[in-house]
Design an enzyme around this catalytic site. Structure first.
Site, PDB file in Angstrom:
ATOM      1  N   TYR A  49      37.372  44.511  -6.350  1.00 47.70           N
ATOM      2  CA  TYR A  49      37.102  43.672  -5.177  1.00 47.70           C
ATOM      3  C   TYR A  49      37.018  42.203  -5.586  1.00 47.70           C
ATOM      4  CZ  TYR A  49      35.926  47.900  -2.478  1.00 47.70           C
ATOM      5  OH  TYR A  49      35.957  49.113  -1.833  1.00 47.70           O
ATOM      6  N   ARG A  88      41.302  55.705  -6.888  1.00 45.84           N
ATOM      7  CA  ARG A  88      42.547  56.260  -6.347  1.00 45.84           C
ATOM      8  C   ARG A  88      43.028  57.403  -7.237  1.00 45.84           C
ATOM      9  NH1 ARG A  88      44.617  54.489  -1.233  1.00 45.84           N
ATOM     10  NH2 ARG A  88      43.581  52.490  -0.834  1.00 45.84           N
ATOM     11  N   GLY A  90      31.611  46.619   6.433  1.00 47.54           N
ATOM     12  CA  GLY A  90      31.713  45.379   5.684  1.00 47.54           C
ATOM     13  C   GLY A  90      31.946  44.176   6.578  1.00 47.54           C
ATOM     14  N   ASN A  96      30.964  39.597   6.404  1.00 45.23           N
ATOM     15  CA  ASN A  96      30.216  38.510   5.784  1.00 45.23           C
ATOM     16  C   ASN A  96      29.365  37.738   6.779  1.00 45.23           C
ATOM     17  OD1 ASN A  96      30.828  38.575   2.974  1.00 45.23           O
ATOM     18  ND2 ASN A  96      32.896  37.837   3.399  1.00 45.23           N
ATOM     19  N   ASP A 147      28.147  49.165  -1.377  1.00 47.92           N
ATOM     20  CA  ASP A 147      29.400  49.698  -1.915  1.00 47.92           C
ATOM     21  C   ASP A 147      30.233  48.576  -2.536  1.00 47.92           C
ATOM     22  OD1 ASP A 147      31.433  52.041  -1.936  1.00 47.92           O
ATOM     23  OD2 ASP A 147      32.557  50.389  -1.031  1.00 47.92           O
ATOM     24  N   ASN A 164      39.723  58.349  -1.793  1.00 46.52           N
ATOM     25  CA  ASN A 164      41.129  58.541  -1.395  1.00 46.52           C
ATOM     26  C   ASN A 164      41.768  59.777  -2.021  1.00 46.52           C
ATOM     27  OD1 ASN A 164      41.422  55.881   0.091  1.00 46.52           O
ATOM     28  ND2 ASN A 164      40.882  55.130  -1.951  1.00 46.52           N
ATOM     29  N   LYS A 179      50.841  46.600 -11.142  1.00 44.99           N
ATOM     30  CA  LYS A 179      49.647  47.263 -10.621  1.00 44.99           C
ATOM     31  C   LYS A 179      49.773  48.760 -10.880  1.00 44.99           C
ATOM     32  CE  LYS A 179      46.856  47.790  -6.421  1.00 44.99           C
ATOM     33  NZ  LYS A 179      46.783  47.504  -4.955  1.00 44.99           N
ATOM     34  N   GLY A 220      40.005  48.457  10.123  1.00 43.25           N
ATOM     35  CA  GLY A 220      40.367  47.138   9.641  1.00 43.25           C
ATOM     36  C   GLY A 220      40.109  46.042  10.647  1.00 43.25           C
TER      37      GLY A 220
END
Length: 296
Positions: free
Chosen positions: A54, A130, A260, A262, A49, A160, A98, A215
Site C-alpha cells: 500500500y 494474492r 477505507g 481518509n 488493515d 483473493n 510486477k 470502489g
C-alpha cells in the site's frame, strides 16, 4: 461494535478500517493518522488493515509514525497486513516486472520489514495477498508456520484465494488459516454464486470483504440498485454506504467489511452500518437489483 472470534487467540471488530489509501492523503502526519485511528476506536472499530504494498510500500511506515508518536495506541488495536506482491516501487524499485513471491526468503523479509516500518513487535494477522502461480505450498506453508512459531505473527490468512488455493496452502501448514479477504459487495456479487462464500461458510472461516462499496461506485451511480439502496437509506435515516455494508453484515457467514476513507467525517460514520438491520425481503430487493434480474 460487535467483536468477532477469528481464532483461539484473536478477536477483531466486525467492521475493519482499511488503510490502503492512508499514504495518499494530503496530510500523513502522525497527529492526523492518530485522529483517524482514534475516531475508529471511539466507535469500537479496533482492527486496522494494511499491506506492505500500500502506498508503494510506504503506508505501513505512515501508520508506524503515529504508533511511535503515541505508543499507547498499539494495545488498543489489531493490525492486519499482507505480503507477496512485488511491484517496481519503493524497496522493490529494481523489480523488472510486477510479480508474486511466496518464497520463504521473501515472506521472512517482508514480515521483518513490516514490523520495522510499523514499529511493532507482533503482527496480529498476516495474509498472503494474492495466489501465486509459482507457489511451492510446502515451502510457503513452512515459512508461515515459522513466523507464527517465532512470535512475529499471531494468525495467518489469505486474500483473493479461491477454495482450491486455500486447500492447497492449508495442506502444508500446521497453523490453521483463519480468513480469506476477498472482493465482495453489491457491486461484486460473484462470491455469492460461485461457491467461494459457501466454501468458507461451511468450514466456519470468517471472510473479510475488501471494496465493500464497489470502489466507491455504489455511492454515486444512478442505477436501479442505487434507487433501492437510497429508498432503504432514507427510511432508516442513513446514507447509501451504510445500506451497502449492512447488506454484507446481514449474511450468516459473518462477513467483516473493510472500510477505507481518509475523510474524518466519513470515518466517524462507519459504524452506522452496524445499526441497520435489513429484513429478508429488503436484502433480496438489493440482491435482485445487483443481479439485474429477479431470482429464478
Amino acid at each position: 461494535m460487535e467483536r468477532v472470534k477469528i481464532s483461539d487467540t484473536l478477536q477483531m471488530s466486525r467492521i475493519v478500517y482499511g488503510m490502503w489509501r492512508i499514504a495518499d492523503d494530503a496530510d500523513t502526519s502522525p497527529a492526523h493518522v492518530e485522529a483517524k485511528i482514534q475516531s475508529c476506536l471511539d466507535q469500537g472499530i479496533t482492527t486496522f488493515d494494511q499491506a506492505d504494498i500500500y502506498g508503494g510500500y510506504t503506508a505501513e511506515a505512515v501508520l508506524g509514525g503515529a504508533l511511535r508518536a503515541n505508543p499507547s495506541l498499539r494495545g488498543q488495536m489489531e493490525i492486519v497486513t499482507k505480503c507477496d506482491i512485488v511491484a517496481p516501487a519503493g524497496r522493490h524499485a529494481s523489480a523488472r516486472v510486477k510479480h508474486y513471491d511466496t518464497s520463504r526468503a521473501h515472506i521472512l523479509a517482508s514480515v521483518d520489514a513490516s514490523l520495522s516500518d510499523m514499529g511493532i513487535e507482533h503482527i496480529d494477522l498476516l495474509l498472503i495477498h494474492r495466489p501465486d502461480p509459482l507457489l511451492d505450498h510446502h515451502e510457503t506453508g513452512a515459512a508461515l508456520d515459522e513466523v507464527v512459531s517465532a512470535g512475529k505473527v499471531g494468525a495467518i490468512g489469505v486474500s483473493n484465494f479461491r477454495p482450491w488455493d486455500w486447500e492447497l496452502l492449508q495442506s502444508a501448514m500446521k497453523t490453521p488459516l483463519v480468513t480469506n479477504q476477498i472482493e465482495i459487495s453489491l457491486g461484486e456479487i460473484a462470491p455469492f454464486t460461485n461457491g467461494d462464500l459457501a466454501f468458507h461458510q461451511r468450514h466456519g472461516h470468517r471472510i473479510m470483504a475488501w471494496s465493500p462499496l464497489g470502489g466507491g461506485r455504489l455511492m454515486t451511480e444512478k442505477t436501479p440498485l442505487g434507487e433501492v439502496a437510497d429508498r432503504i437509506a432514507e427510511e432508516r435515516g442513513v446514507d447509501r454506504a451504510a445500506v451497502a455494508v449492512a447488506f454484507l453484515l446481514a449474511h450468516p457467514a459473518g462477513i467483516l467489511p473493510v472500510m477505507g476513507t481518509n475523510n474524518l467525517d466519513r470515518i466517524a460514520q462507519i459504524s452506522k452500518a452496524a445499526e441497520v438491520k435489513l429484513d429478508r425481503e429488503e436484502w433480496y430487493q438489493l440482491y435482485e437489483a445487483a443481479l439485474g434480474q429477479e431470482v429464478p
